[in-house]
Design an enzyme around this catalytic site. Structure first.
Site, short mmCIF file in Angstrom:
data_model
loop_
_atom_site.label_atom_id
_atom_site.label_comp_id
_atom_site.label_asym_id
_atom_site.label_seq_id
_atom_site.Cartn_x
_atom_site.Cartn_y
_atom_site.Cartn_z
N SER A 24 47.67 48.36 52.55
CA SER A 24 48.71 47.84 53.43
C SER A 24 49.00 48.85 54.55
O SER A 24 48.09 49.24 55.27
CB SER A 24 49.96 47.52 52.60
OG SER A 24 50.88 46.76 53.33
N ASP A 47 46.23 36.42 51.45
CA ASP A 47 47.22 37.46 51.74
C ASP A 47 48.39 36.82 52.48
O ASP A 47 48.24 36.31 53.58
CB ASP A 47 46.57 38.55 52.61
CG ASP A 47 47.46 39.77 52.81
OD1 ASP A 47 48.69 39.64 52.69
OD2 ASP A 47 46.91 40.84 53.09
N HIS A 71 47.68 40.04 48.71
CA HIS A 71 47.83 41.31 49.43
C HIS A 71 47.64 42.53 48.52
O HIS A 71 47.00 43.50 48.92
CB HIS A 71 49.22 41.36 50.06
CG HIS A 71 49.46 42.51 50.98
ND1 HIS A 71 48.83 42.64 52.20
CD2 HIS A 71 50.26 43.61 50.84
CE1 HIS A 71 49.24 43.76 52.79
NE2 HIS A 71 50.09 44.37 51.99
#
Length: 437
Positions: A250, A344, A377
Site C-alpha cells: 500500500s 482491490d 488490497h
C-alpha cells in the site's frame, strides 16, 4: 527446524467424549506460519459425515473460526490433501490449507495480525459427528504456527531517529537484507519481516509514523529518515551491503519505489498493492519536495455496512496535472516485482501496476508483475485469512479492502513464492520455489 518441532501433535479426547478408534492427526505439530498444513483422520465409518472445526484466538482475545463438512472414504479416512470439502461450510473442494485461510472473526471488522512474533499462534482442530448442528466430539488436535524459526533472533532498532525491528537468520553471514514497509495504519508490523528472515534474509521491519517517538501522522515524511534506515542496515555486521532490497504494501509500496529511485544501493523492490505515484502526503527529498496524489472527498462512498470506500476517489496519476507526483522509477537501477489484485477496493492498484510497468518497460528496466483476479488490497503471507474490511487507525473508520476468500488465498500463496524467488534471484543469485499459478 529440529525433528522434535516437526513431530505431529495428537490429542484424543477423554472416553465418553470421543468415538473409540477415531484419530485426528495434524502435521507438523509445530511449524512456521507459512508452511503447508497436513491433516488426516482415521477410524471413521465408511461414508460417515463429519464436520471439521478450526479455531484461533488472537493476542487481543478475538476468536477466529472456520468449519468444513467432509464425508469419509470407503476406508473410513479423510485426508485434506485429497478429500473434498462438501457444500455448506467455510470452503469447498480439495483445500489442504482451507481451515487456515477461511478463518473468520467472531467480531466484525477484525483483522488477524500478530503483534508479538516471538510467540506462536495456536490452531485448535476438532472433529464432530454429522454436519449441522455439530454432533459429538470425535477427536481433537492442536498445532503451533510460529513466526521466528530456530536460531532467528529479533533486535529492536533505535538508531538515531530510526525505529523498527531487525530479524537475523542464524549464522555469521553476511546475508542479503530487506527493508519491510507497511501502509497508512502506522505502527510497527513484524509478521512478514520475521517470516522472511526464516528464508535467509536479514529483514528490518521499519516503522515510519505512529510508533514510539515517531510522528503520530503521515504529514511531513522525509526521505532522509529512510536513508538513515538504509545506512544503518548497510553497517550491520551480518548484512551484505551490496545486496539490499525493499518490500512494501500500500503506502509502503510507493515509499519502497521512492527509496529505490532516490537512494543508492537498493537492488530489488517488491511493490504490493501500491501506487506509481507518491500518495497522501508530500515526500521531502532533500532539495525538492515530491507532491502527492490526493483523493476527491466528493467521490468517497460508503457501503451499506458503513465501510469507507475510497476506491474511486483517488486522483489519476496519468492526468498531466499529477505528473510531478509520479515516481520516476525508471531512474532506479533496481529490479522490480509489482503485485496487485483486481478486487482491490482501497484504490485501483491494478491500473497503477499497468502504468508503472509500462513506464519501466519503456526504459528497458527489469520488471516482473502479476495481477490476481479476486484478490483484494491486503495481500499478506500465505494462510492469513482474507480481511475484506477493518477499522483503520488513521481514518478512525472501517475501511473497505476487497477480495474474494478463495481467490485471495490462492493469490497470497502464489505471491509469497514469487516474492521469495524474486529476492533469491536478485539478492542471492539463486531460485528457491516454483510458482504454481
Amino acid at each position: 527446524m529440529l525433528s522434535l518441532l516437526r513431530r505431529p501433535l495428537l490429542f484424543v479426547p477423554r472416553s465418553g467424549r470421543t468415538m473409540s478408534g477415531v484419530s485426528l492427526r495434524v502435521s507438523p505439530g509445530r511449524c512456521l506460519y507459512d508452511e503447508p498444513l497436513q491433516l488426516q483422520v482415521r477410524g471413521l465409518s465408511p461414508g460417515q459425515d463429519v464436520s471439521l472445526r478450526t479455531a484461533l484466538t488472537d493476542e487481543a482475545g478475538e476468536l477466529f473460526t472456520s468449519v468444513a463438512l467432509y464425508r469419509a472414504d470407503s476406508g473410513g479416512e479423510l485426508e485434506l490433501s485429497r478429500s473434498p470439502a462438501l457444500e455448506g461450510g467455510s470452503y469447498t473442494g480439495v483445500e489442504p490449507e482451507g481451515p487456515l485461510w477461511s478463518l473468520e472473526p467472531q467480531t466484525p471488522l477484525r483483522r488477524l495480525l500478530k503483534k508479538d512474533v516471538r510467540s506462536p499462534f495456536q490452531l485448535r482442530f476438532s472433529l464432530h459427528q454429522a454436519h449441522c448442528p455439530p454432533g459429538a466430539l470425535l477427536a481433537a488436535a492442536a498445532q503451533d504456527r510460529s513466526f521466528m524459526g530456530e536460531g532467528v533472533t529479533r533486535e529492536p532498532v533505535r538508531e538515531g531517529r530510526v525505529r523498527g525491528s531487525l530479524f537475523l537468520p542464524p549464522g555469521y553471514g553476511p546475508f542479503p537484507a530487506i527493508i519491510d514497509l507497511y501502509g497508512t495504519g502506522g505502527g510497527l508490523m513484524e509478521h512478514r519481516a520475521s517470516l522472511l528472515a526464516n528464508h535467509g534474509f536479514v529483514t528490518m521491519a521499519l516503522a515510519y509514523f505512529s510508533y514510539e517517538d515517531l510522528p503520530d501522522n503521515l504529514a511531513g515524511l522525509h526521505l532522509d529518515y529512510f536513508r538513515e534506515a538504509l545506512e544503518f542496515l548497510k553497517t550491520h555486521q551480518k548484512v551484505n551491503k551490496e545486496r539490499i532490497g525493499v518490500i512494501g504494501l500500500s503506502k509502503g509500496a510507493d515509499l519502497a519505489v521512492s527509496m529505490a529511485t532516490f537512494l543508492p544501493g537498493i537492488k530489488a523492490v517488491v511493490s504490493i498493492s501500491g501506487c506509481n505515484a507518491n500518495s497522501f502526503t508530500p515526500l521531502h527529498c532533500g532539495e525538492f519536495v515530491m507532491p502527492c496524489l490526493m483523493f476527491q472527498g466528493e467521490k468517497i462512498k460508503f457501503t451499506e455496512a458503513g465501510e469507507l470506500d475510497i476506491s474511486e476517489s483517488m486522483d489519476d496519476p496519468s492526468d498531466p496535472n499529477n505528473h510531478e507526483s509520479i515516481i520516476p522509477a525508471e531512474k532506479s537501477p533496481a529490479a522490480f516485482l509489482i503485485l496487485s489484485g483486481l478486487d482491490d477496493k482501497n484504490w485501483p492498484s491494478a491500473t497503477y501496476m499497468e502504468q508503472i510497468v509500462a513506464r519501466l518497460r519503456d526504459h528497458q528496466k527489469n520488471v516482473e508483475y502479476q495481477c490476481y483476479p479476486g484478490a483484494g488490497h491486503l495481500l499478506e503471507p500465505p494462510y492469513f485469512p482474507l480481511c475484506k474490511a477493518s477499522h483503520h487507525k488513521l481514518s478512525g473508520m472501517p475501511m473497505l479492502w476487497g477480495g474474494q476468500t478463495k481467490a485471495h488465498a490462492k493469490a497470497q500463496e502464489d505471491a509469497w513464492k514469487k516474492i521469495q524467488n524474486f529476492f533469491s534471484r536478485h539478492l542471492k543469485g539463486t531460485d528457491t520455489i516454483k510458482s504454481h499459478i
